[in-house]
Design an enzyme around this catalytic site. Structure first.
Site, short mmCIF file in Angstrom:
data_model
loop_
_atom_site.label_atom_id
_atom_site.label_comp_id
_atom_site.label_asym_id
_atom_site.label_seq_id
_atom_site.Cartn_x
_atom_site.Cartn_y
_atom_site.Cartn_z
N CYS A 85 0.85 -1.18 0.00
CA CYS A 85 0.00 0.00 0.00
C CYS A 85 0.89 1.24 0.00
O CYS A 85 1.89 1.28 0.72
CB CYS A 85 -0.91 -0.01 1.22
SG CYS A 85 -2.03 1.40 1.31
N HIS A 126 -9.18 -4.00 -1.85
CA HIS A 126 -8.17 -3.30 -1.04
C HIS A 126 -8.66 -1.89 -0.69
O HIS A 126 -8.61 -1.47 0.47
CB HIS A 126 -6.84 -3.23 -1.79
CG HIS A 126 -5.76 -2.53 -1.05
ND1 HIS A 126 -4.78 -3.20 -0.35
CD2 HIS A 126 -5.49 -1.21 -0.88
CE1 HIS A 126 -3.97 -2.32 0.22
NE2 HIS A 126 -4.38 -1.11 -0.10
N GLU A 127 -9.16 -1.17 -1.69
CA GLU A 127 -9.60 0.20 -1.45
C GLU A 127 -10.86 0.24 -0.58
O GLU A 127 -11.00 1.12 0.26
CB GLU A 127 -9.83 0.94 -2.78
CG GLU A 127 -8.63 0.99 -3.69
CD GLU A 127 -7.31 1.35 -3.03
OE1 GLU A 127 -7.29 2.08 -2.01
OE2 GLU A 127 -6.26 0.89 -3.53
N HIS A 130 -9.90 0.11 2.95
CA HIS A 130 -9.52 1.44 3.44
C HIS A 130 -10.73 2.19 3.96
O HIS A 130 -10.66 2.83 5.01
CB HIS A 130 -8.86 2.27 2.32
CG HIS A 130 -7.39 2.11 2.22
ND1 HIS A 130 -6.51 2.57 3.17
CD2 HIS A 130 -6.62 1.56 1.26
CE1 HIS A 130 -5.27 2.31 2.80
NE2 HIS A 130 -5.31 1.68 1.63
#
Length: 136
Positions: A85, A126-127, A130
């Protein structure tokens, strides 16, 4: 406008707030910041530029796609992988899914639902982590 990358794990660990049409400039800044970091980054969430809103941008090869308020509603084909990241040093192990379906709003805030597979699906997962304050 290209923004600095946030590396504050306390901020990154917070759950993001819903985005509204007033957040269009944040999306544009995300696009600019992703383009400026394209040599080492394929997706970004708004908290990576210090904004606690549910907005992500994902590189899809020839174009970058913005999603407001994305939610993964279906997933299949679990696999283990390792990811890095831009906001964090090193890589971490995680479980991802080969196929996902996402509900989100586009740049005009029209509701959309779309299926994604492979590498694009992995970036979106992945985002979206977040946005939930999950640091991977």
């Amino acid at each position: 406008m290209v923004r600095d990358i946030c590396r504050d794990v306390l901020f990154l660990g917070k759950k993001s707030e819903p985005a509204t049409s007033k957040d269009i400039q944040i999306a544009r800044d995300l696009l600019d910041t992703l383009a400026a970091n394209s040599d080492s980054c394929v997706g970004m969430a708004a908290n990576m530029i210090g904004v606690n809103k549910r907005i992500i941008v994902v590189n899809m090869g020839l174009m970058n796609m913005i999603m407001f308020n994305p939610v993964i509603v279906k997933k299949s084909g679990a696999f283990n992988t390792e990811e890095g990241c831009l906001s964090l040093v090193g890589t971490r192990r995680t479980t991802r899914y080969k196929e996902i379906e996402v509900e989100f709003e586009d740049m005009s805030f029209n509701k959309r639902k779309q299926k994604f597979t492979g590498w694009t699906a992995q970036i979106i997962q992945h985002e979206c982590d977040h946005l939930e304050g999950i640091i991977i």
